[in-house]
Design a protein around this motif. Sequence first.
Motif, PDB file in Angstrom:
ATOM      1  N   LEU A 121       0.832  -1.212   0.000  1.00 41.54           N
ATOM      2  CA  LEU A 121       0.000   0.000   0.000  1.00 41.54           C
ATOM      3  C   LEU A 121       0.865   1.259   0.000  1.00 41.54           C
ATOM      4  O   LEU A 121       0.551   2.255  -0.653  1.00 41.54           O
ATOM      5  N   ASN A 122       1.950   1.171   0.754  1.00 41.75           N
ATOM      6  CA  ASN A 122       2.833   2.331   0.834  1.00 41.75           C
ATOM      7  C   ASN A 122       3.548   2.609  -0.486  1.00 41.75           C
ATOM      8  O   ASN A 122       4.105   3.695  -0.668  1.00 41.75           O
ATOM      9  N   GLU A 123       3.567   1.636  -1.345  1.00 46.80           N
ATOM     10  CA  GLU A 123       4.200   1.832  -2.648  1.00 46.80           C
ATOM     11  C   GLU A 123       3.275   2.544  -3.629  1.00 46.80           C
ATOM     12  O   GLU A 123       3.707   3.006  -4.679  1.00 46.80           O
ATOM     13  N   LEU A 124       1.995   2.595  -3.293  1.00 47.15           N
ATOM     14  CA  LEU A 124       1.041   3.250  -4.191  1.00 47.15           C
ATOM     15  C   LEU A 124       1.171   4.763  -4.094  1.00 47.15           C
ATOM     16  O   LEU A 124       1.701   5.295  -3.114  1.00 47.15           O
ATOM     17  N   SER A 125       0.655   5.439  -5.103  1.00 47.94           N
ATOM     18  CA  SER A 125       0.619   6.896  -5.012  1.00 47.94           C
ATOM     19  C   SER A 125      -0.401   7.279  -3.940  1.00 47.94           C
ATOM     20  O   SER A 125      -1.264   6.470  -3.558  1.00 47.94           O
ATOM     21  N   LEU A 126      -0.307   8.502  -3.493  1.00 46.61           N
ATOM     22  CA  LEU A 126      -1.212   8.950  -2.425  1.00 46.61           C
ATOM     23  C   LEU A 126      -2.671   8.826  -2.851  1.00 46.61           C
ATOM     24  O   LEU A 126      -3.515   8.327  -2.096  1.00 46.61           O
ATOM     25  N   LEU A 127      -2.952   9.262  -4.042  1.00 44.88           N
ATOM     26  CA  LEU A 127      -4.326   9.207  -4.534  1.00 44.88           C
ATOM     27  C   LEU A 127      -4.828   7.765  -4.585  1.00 44.88           C
ATOM     28  O   LEU A 127      -5.958   7.469  -4.171  1.00 44.88           O
ATOM     29  N   GLN A 128      -3.968   6.872  -5.063  1.00 46.91           N
ATOM     30  CA  GLN A 128      -4.371   5.461  -5.160  1.00 46.91           C
ATOM     31  C   GLN A 128      -4.614   4.872  -3.770  1.00 46.91           C
ATOM     32  O   GLN A 128      -5.561   4.124  -3.554  1.00 46.91           O
ATOM     33  N   ARG A 129      -3.752   5.234  -2.839  1.00 47.87           N
ATOM     34  CA  ARG A 129      -3.946   4.717  -1.473  1.00 47.87           C
ATOM     35  C   ARG A 129      -5.248   5.236  -0.871  1.00 47.87           C
ATOM     36  O   ARG A 129      -5.961   4.513  -0.175  1.00 47.87           O
ATOM     37  N   GLU A 130      -5.510   6.502  -1.124  1.00 45.69           N
ATOM     38  CA  GLU A 130      -6.759   7.067  -0.590  1.00 45.69           C
ATOM     39  C   GLU A 130      -7.969   6.346  -1.183  1.00 45.69           C
ATOM     40  O   GLU A 130      -8.943   6.058  -0.468  1.00 45.69           O
ATOM     41  N   ILE A 131      -7.901   6.064  -2.455  1.00 44.10           N
ATOM     42  CA  ILE A 131      -9.024   5.370  -3.090  1.00 44.10           C
ATOM     43  C   ILE A 131      -9.183   3.966  -2.509  1.00 44.10           C
ATOM     44  O   ILE A 131     -10.298   3.519  -2.192  1.00 44.10           O
ATOM     45  N   VAL A 132      -8.056   3.282  -2.356  1.00 40.49           N
ATOM     46  CA  VAL A 132      -8.118   1.926  -1.790  1.00 40.49           C
ATOM     47  C   VAL A 132      -8.720   1.970  -0.384  1.00 40.49           C
ATOM     48  O   VAL A 132      -9.565   1.149  -0.020  1.00 40.49           O
TER      49      VAL A 132
END
Lengths: 196, 218
Positions: free
Chosen positions: A123-134
């Motif tokens: 999860l930490n490897e994702l972009s901020l936006l992607q993490r927020e969506i997840v």
Amino acid sequence: MASLGRNSNITESELRSLHQEVFRWALYCADFNHDLAKDAVQQTYLKIVEGTAYFGGKSSLKTWLFGVVRLTARELRRGQERYVAGATHDTDELLDETEELPDETFAESDWEYVDAEAVERALNELSLLQREIVYLVFYRDMPLSEIALVFDVSIGTVRKQYHRAKARLAGLLESGEAGGKDGNKGGMMNVARNYS
Amino acid sequence: MLQEIIRDLYDRKHEQLPDASFESCFPGTGVKSVRAERRFIPFTLAASLLLVIAVLLLFQDYGSATGGQMTALQQALRDSEVLGLSPGQADTLAHQLEPFEAAPDTGMKGRLLARLLDNRDLSLSNMQAVAITGLVGNWNTSEVSASDEADWLNDVQLGTFMADCSTYCHGAAGIESLDYSYLSGYLVDCFGSRSAVSGVMKCGLENTSRGVRDGGVN
């Protein structure tokens, strides 16, 4: 209960009823920094009371609150720490809505024996936006259409980022690149995928 | 499966951090105080800065004579339109006059006048020296200020004082005589009342005559 100044369509009791969810979302936006989250919520409420943030009723109150909290937390975080790697790509990604979406390669039920730490690292490897969506999809069960309102972007953008996030997660968990300092090469030690 | 893991992951994170209460976040409780504090800090800094500047200015103007606290005499010297002293001159004078004011004694006025006239640093005119001497000498019985000076001139003590001036000025270094016509004109110019001054002049002349005859008066 009295309405709140310019935001006459919001009552204090409504805010109170949504407070826990709002605060937890603020915690997430503040990267689980309690003080920062509290500041973000306080300033959000202040914006509402002072009328600098206006609820127009185009979405649910909760969705609108999530959007204000997110922006407020971002304002607070700016200058305190660098946004996580990947966030800088968000703008480019948001502009690229015409790009063809990758094939669906990810289903929540596909994964077994997944190590929680590996997931967190992925999860930490994702972009901020992607993490927020997840976070909003997986943890808050929020529909993509509402997330689009929270982020004030098109639903196409959200859908694309959501799929990218899942594909990235799948790739990281399969390859073991989310193994952290130890490398955790051969991620199948932690992850077994059920292709059935 | 993955969704459950993510849920558990965030559940654990949320469990580790207690939720802040609504009351601690909503305006009227915590928020306003936070906002107030944020506003108060620059306000306090600005107020402190202004206070420091004010104190510095105060010491610059008044500090030389009294260490910052302005005495009544100092204030009178500064206020006196007759004397026309600059604030710096008034402060220096007040400092020098403190011993005379604190312990008046016989012959004080004469000594004071001579001292004032001798002090070239002060660059006082004869009339200024005379007026200052009167100011100090009459301090205990007459609250002299710019608005009271006309009344002060009517005080019979001024006559005595002027007699003293005449007596001592005759013997003071650099002063051969006190020109009463000049003094009268000066006072009239200052106070715009010849009648008020004339009575004083008359009294002063009489006292001068008596003083010279008796060998000096206080």
